[in-house]
Design a protein around this motif. Structure first.
Motif, short mmCIF file in Angstrom:
data_model
loop_
_atom_site.label_atom_id
_atom_site.label_comp_id
_atom_site.label_asym_id
_atom_site.label_seq_id
_atom_site.Cartn_x
_atom_site.Cartn_y
_atom_site.Cartn_z
N LEU A 136 65.99 88.81 -36.52
CA LEU A 136 65.66 88.63 -35.11
C LEU A 136 65.36 89.96 -34.46
O LEU A 136 65.84 91.00 -34.86
N GLY A 137 64.58 89.88 -33.41
CA GLY A 137 64.27 91.08 -32.63
C GLY A 137 63.17 90.78 -31.64
O GLY A 137 62.31 89.94 -31.89
N SER A 138 63.19 91.45 -30.51
CA SER A 138 62.13 91.28 -29.53
C SER A 138 60.87 92.00 -30.01
O SER A 138 60.89 92.68 -31.04
N ASN A 139 59.78 91.83 -29.29
CA ASN A 139 58.53 92.47 -29.68
C ASN A 139 58.69 93.98 -29.72
O ASN A 139 59.22 94.58 -28.79
N GLY A 140 58.24 94.58 -30.82
CA GLY A 140 58.35 96.03 -30.98
C GLY A 140 59.69 96.51 -31.46
O GLY A 140 59.93 97.72 -31.54
N ALA A 141 60.59 95.58 -31.82
CA ALA A 141 61.94 95.97 -32.24
C ALA A 141 61.96 96.61 -33.62
O ALA A 141 62.85 97.38 -33.94
N ILE B 183 67.63 93.25 -34.82
CA ILE B 183 67.16 94.63 -34.70
C ILE B 183 66.65 94.86 -33.29
O ILE B 183 65.92 94.03 -32.75
N GLU B 184 67.04 95.96 -32.69
CA GLU B 184 66.49 96.38 -31.41
C GLU B 184 66.24 97.88 -31.45
O GLU B 184 67.09 98.64 -31.92
N HIS B 185 65.07 98.29 -30.97
CA HIS B 185 64.70 99.70 -30.96
C HIS B 185 64.83 100.32 -32.35
O HIS B 185 65.23 101.48 -32.49
N GLY B 186 64.53 99.53 -33.40
CA GLY B 186 64.52 100.05 -34.75
C GLY B 186 65.86 100.15 -35.44
O GLY B 186 65.94 100.62 -36.56
N ARG B 187 66.91 99.71 -34.77
CA ARG B 187 68.25 99.80 -35.35
C ARG B 187 68.94 98.44 -35.35
O ARG B 187 68.69 97.61 -34.49
N VAL B 188 69.83 98.26 -36.31
CA VAL B 188 70.60 97.02 -36.38
C VAL B 188 71.63 97.00 -35.26
O VAL B 188 72.41 97.93 -35.11
N VAL B 189 71.60 95.92 -34.46
CA VAL B 189 72.58 95.80 -33.36
C VAL B 189 73.52 94.63 -33.58
O VAL B 189 74.52 94.49 -32.87
N PHE B 190 73.20 93.76 -34.53
CA PHE B 190 74.10 92.65 -34.85
C PHE B 190 73.82 92.18 -36.27
O PHE B 190 72.69 92.08 -36.69
N THR B 191 74.89 91.89 -37.00
CA THR B 191 74.75 91.25 -38.31
C THR B 191 75.98 90.39 -38.53
O THR B 191 77.09 90.77 -38.20
N GLY B 192 75.76 89.19 -39.05
CA GLY B 192 76.88 88.29 -39.28
C GLY B 192 76.42 86.88 -39.54
O GLY B 192 75.22 86.60 -39.67
N SER B 193 77.37 85.96 -39.61
CA SER B 193 77.06 84.56 -39.87
C SER B 193 76.57 83.88 -38.60
O SER B 193 76.68 84.43 -37.49
N LEU B 194 76.03 82.67 -38.76
CA LEU B 194 75.61 81.90 -37.60
C LEU B 194 76.79 81.64 -36.67
O LEU B 194 76.66 81.66 -35.45
#
Length: 325
Positions: free
Chosen positions: A37-42, A208-219
């Motif tokens: 996931l990530g917004s446009n340009g992430a 991913i936001e601004h090229g870096r991982v900001v969240f990772t985990g299960s649903l």
């Protein structure tokens, strides 16, 4: 411990002087749906293109089924199926002509091509369109052909970039069901920005936001993060706003209409709506409706990337589940 089908270590890429992604690390197991996931340009498209061997990274390593994508790209790509956001279809070819061509591009044994094409068509529900020109198919069935080319060589890892983009609601449901079926046999990386799609299909999630991982985990972890922090309360005999704001645990009250209020609370307090409903009955406020609200995915992107979200709260959408008294 089972070796992951995909392992990404310290992945970074720079366009000219600007870094698109920095220090991305992830592992994908051999079955299930992994949401990217990530917004446009992430940076998610850059990440996917590197993992699929379309783009060479500036730094870091990608291993597909234990094979280095940089050192042995031809062998590593045998284990990858890829559907870009715009399916690479030849609309003047029939479904059979196109899928047989794709199988040959994958360097399949010529003796296995026919049976491989039939398996992919059957899995994607397009067997009855074998001799139909791709250009004459609906958007939903063209998308199915695109997915079929991604799995025709039976790869253990499939990457789907916005696979439901531009489809109508019925087609979206069908494609989501197809993705779950495919993921029962292999690993699927799904790129999307649509929250219901994430919650309907994904097992693991990385944002991913601004090229870096900001969240990772299960649903489940993700849904816990998405816990509602506001609810709409309808009272037929409404008290002054100040009295609602004085309820313990309520952080803020918005007066929407003479009988409708939005109450902000600590999202970790799971019993808040129940207590407010009981208090409203006790006070004679005649409550008629309580609806939890969940933040939009754009709001979550903003929260996880450290932006202010006050201006985005109006984009929250109402949870389908509502309790009525």
């Amino acid at each position: 411990m089972e070796e992951p089908i995909v392992r990404v270590d310290h992945l970074s890429h720079r366009y000219s002087v600007q870094w698109a992604i920095r220090d991305i690390n992830l592992q994908i197991s051999k079955k299930g749906v992994f949401g990217l996931l990530g917004s446009n340009g992430a940076g998610k498209s850059t990440t996917m293109n590197i993992i699929c061997g379309v783009l060479n990274q500036t730094e870091g390593d990608v291993h597909i089924n234990g094979i280095s994508l940089r050192e042995d790209p031809v062998q590593a790509k045998r284990y990858i199926g890829f559907l870009p956001q715009r399916p690479p279809l030849y609309t003047d070819a029939t479904v059979d002509e196109y899928l047989m061509y794709c199988a040959r591009l994958r360097l399949m044994d010529p003796k296995e091509v026919r049976s491989a094409v039939d398996r992919a068509k059957e899995k994607c529900g397009i067997m009855h369109f074998s001799r139909r020109l791709i250009g004459n198919l609906s958007g939903g069935y063209q998308q199915r052909v695109g997915i079929a080319q991604a799995i025709v060589h039976n790869p253990p890892f499939v990457v789907l970039d916005e696979p439901t983009n531009g489809l109508d609601p019925n087609q979206i449901v069908e494609i989501r069901h197809l993705i779950k079926e495919i993921a029962a046999e292999r690993a699927v990386m799904l790129s999307t920005h649509i929250l219901p799609e994430v919650q309907a299909t994904c097992d693991e999630i990385m944002m991913i936001e601004h090229g870096r991982v900001v969240f990772t985990g299960s649903l489940r972890d993700f849904n816990n993060y998405m816990a509602p922090s506001t609810f709409v309360l309808v009272l037929e005999q409404a008290p002054p706003v100040e009295e609602l704001a004085a309820i313990p645990g309520i952080l803020k009250v918005e007066h929407l209409t003479p009988t409708r209020f939005r109450l902000h609370f600590d999202g970790e307090d799971h019993g808040m709506t129940r207590r407010v409903a009981a208090l409203a009955v006790e006070k004679g406020w005649r409550p008629s409706e309580i609806m939890l609200e969940r933040d939009s995915l754009d709001t979550v992107f903003a929260q996880l990337s450290g932006k202010g979200v006050a201006s985005l709260h109006t984009g929250a959408h109402t949870d389908a589940a509502a309790s009525r008294s």
